[in-house]
Design an enzyme around this catalytic site. Structure first.
Site, PDB file in Angstrom:
ATOM      1  N   LEU A 130      -8.458  56.718  39.357  1.00  6.49           N
ATOM      2  CA  LEU A 130      -8.276  56.119  38.036  1.00  6.49           C
ATOM      3  C   LEU A 130      -9.471  56.508  37.178  1.00  6.49           C
ATOM      4  O   LEU A 130     -10.616  56.406  37.621  1.00  6.49           O
ATOM      5  CB  LEU A 130      -8.180  54.586  38.131  1.00  6.49           C
ATOM      6  CG  LEU A 130      -6.943  53.995  38.795  1.00  6.49           C
ATOM      7  CD1 LEU A 130      -7.039  52.478  38.828  1.00  6.49           C
ATOM      8  CD2 LEU A 130      -5.671  54.427  38.080  1.00  6.49           C
ATOM      9  N   ASP A 131      -9.221  56.958  35.954  1.00  9.18           N
ATOM     10  CA  ASP A 131     -10.302  57.311  35.035  1.00  9.18           C
ATOM     11  C   ASP A 131     -11.164  56.090  34.740  1.00  9.18           C
ATOM     12  O   ASP A 131     -10.703  54.943  34.876  1.00  9.18           O
ATOM     13  CB  ASP A 131      -9.735  57.869  33.734  1.00  9.18           C
ATOM     14  CG  ASP A 131      -9.102  59.243  33.920  1.00  9.18           C
ATOM     15  OD1 ASP A 131      -9.399  59.889  34.940  1.00  9.18           O
ATOM     16  OD2 ASP A 131      -8.315  59.656  33.045  1.00  9.18           O
ATOM     17  N   PRO A 132     -12.408  56.298  34.301  1.00 13.38           N
ATOM     18  CA  PRO A 132     -13.315  55.164  34.061  1.00 13.38           C
ATOM     19  C   PRO A 132     -12.741  54.058  33.176  1.00 13.38           C
ATOM     20  O   PRO A 132     -12.944  52.870  33.470  1.00 13.38           O
ATOM     21  CB  PRO A 132     -14.525  55.833  33.405  1.00 13.38           C
ATOM     22  CG  PRO A 132     -14.561  57.192  34.033  1.00 13.38           C
ATOM     23  CD  PRO A 132     -13.114  57.592  34.152  1.00 13.38           C
ATOM     24  N   LYS A 133     -12.027  54.388  32.124  1.00 13.58           N
ATOM     25  CA  LYS A 133     -11.519  53.370  31.212  1.00 13.58           C
ATOM     26  C   LYS A 133     -10.279  52.655  31.740  1.00 13.58           C
ATOM     27  O   LYS A 133      -9.900  51.595  31.229  1.00 13.58           O
ATOM     28  CB  LYS A 133     -11.199  53.985  29.847  1.00 13.58           C
ATOM     29  CG  LYS A 133     -12.424  54.470  29.081  1.00 13.58           C
ATOM     30  CD  LYS A 133     -12.021  55.015  27.725  1.00 13.58           C
ATOM     31  CE  LYS A 133     -13.232  55.497  26.944  1.00 13.58           C
ATOM     32  NZ  LYS A 133     -12.849  56.045  25.612  1.00 13.58           N
ATOM     33  N   VAL A 134      -9.634  53.212  32.749  1.00 15.64           N
ATOM     34  CA  VAL A 134      -8.384  52.667  33.264  1.00 15.64           C
ATOM     35  C   VAL A 134      -8.679  51.509  34.216  1.00 15.64           C
ATOM     36  O   VAL A 134      -9.635  51.544  34.997  1.00 15.64           O
ATOM     37  CB  VAL A 134      -7.564  53.755  33.978  1.00 15.64           C
ATOM     38  CG1 VAL A 134      -6.258  53.189  34.506  1.00 15.64           C
ATOM     39  CG2 VAL A 134      -7.305  54.922  33.024  1.00 15.64           C
TER      40      VAL A 134
END
Length: 288
Positions: free
Chosen positions: A51-55
């Site tokens: 999962l990307d950092p903002k997700v």
């Protein structure tokens, strides 16, 4: 050989367990799994699907020897809730256009992805418009593992004629886990502290035996004697098979268990479980 999952002590649970973690915004999935590893005091931990950092959202994290199970999360489906931010007013035919993205579609991974940027297909099993407010569209997406939601939002924006990009994204399911019993890092930390003081109840709530990660896979039960042979590298042969789920497709990934529900290995079904002889499961990962 491991004993029954329900009878393992805390150390055994942490060395072969899984936490259905609620990833916060900010850190990468790799950073979060590193924190979990250090908090639990185990040598390794692995997250199930980047999962990307903002997700935010569902990030099952495998502890200790359970990291060998990471491949199982490539077999299931994922569900997301995403905000599609349009670059113009939502058109009247928004629902119709969005529905056209259900089914198989082509995607090329973005430039910043960790995989080769080759054109590939991914399947969208369900795509629902939950709410529309101004230029923001709330979507629920049920999809094949490896689907790029950011690319999907971009393509929907193009098809709508307005342009668009992905805003907030939250993962609500990665088979066999969903967001009904997520654990945040604070609760995990508290559970470890309570366990050190002798109260194991919370830890047993938030850390499940690693077998929980295999609930979506077909099951083959093998005799303890066959499990001992598998532990030394033997394949699973018909005389050692006690029973198997019905209707398993040939070459499907299966999990093999002893009769007391302890997992032994992962492998591919290559033969008939009801046969009297021959290879039934070809090993991919020994877990004992």
């Amino acid at each position: 050989m491991r004993g029954p999952p329900a009878e393992r002590d805390v150390d055994e649970l942490l060395d072969f367990g899984v936490v259905n973690l609620d990833k916060p915004p900010g850190p990468s999935a790799h950073q979060v799994s590193g924190w979990v590893r250090d908090l639990a005091g185990v040598e390794q931990a692995a997250h199930a699907g980047t999962l990307d950092p903002k997700v935010t959202g569902c990030l099952p994290t495998l502890l200790g020897d359970a990291t060998r199970l990471a491949q199982v999360f490539l077999e299931g489906t994922k569900e997301y809730v995403a905000v599609l931010e349009l670059h113009g007013p939502a058109p009247a035919d928004l629902d119709r256009v969005v529905s056209e993205f259900e089914g198989e579609l082509y995607q090329k991974p973005p430039r910043k992805s960790a995989v080769s940027r080759r054109l590939r297909t991914r399947t969208i099993y369900g795509l629902d418009v939950l709410e529309v407010k101004d230029r923001k569209v709330l979507l629920r997406i049920d999809c094949e593992s490896g689907t790029y939601i950011r690319k999907l939002c971009h393509d929907i924006g193009l098809a709508l004629g307005t342009g668009g990009h992905m805003g907030h994204l939250r993962r609500t399911r990665t088979d066999p886990f969903d967001d009904s019993n997520l654990v945040n890092l604070h609760t995990f930390t508290d559970a470890l502290a309570f366990a050190e003081e002798g109260d194991e109840a919370l830890l047993r709530e938030v850390v499940a035996p690693a077998e929980r990660s295999l609930a979506h896979l077909p099951r083959v039960t093998i005799a303890p004697s066959a499990a001992e042979q598998v532990a030394h590298g033997a394949q699973v042969y018909a005389p050692g098979v006690i029973n198997a789920d019905e209707g398993i497709d040939r070459d499907a990934l299966v999990a093999c268990y002893t009769p007391d529900d302890a997992v032994v290995c992962l492998g591919r079904l290559v033969g008939d479980a009801d046969a009297e002889r021959g290879e039934v499961v070809r090993l991919e990962r020994v877990l004992v």
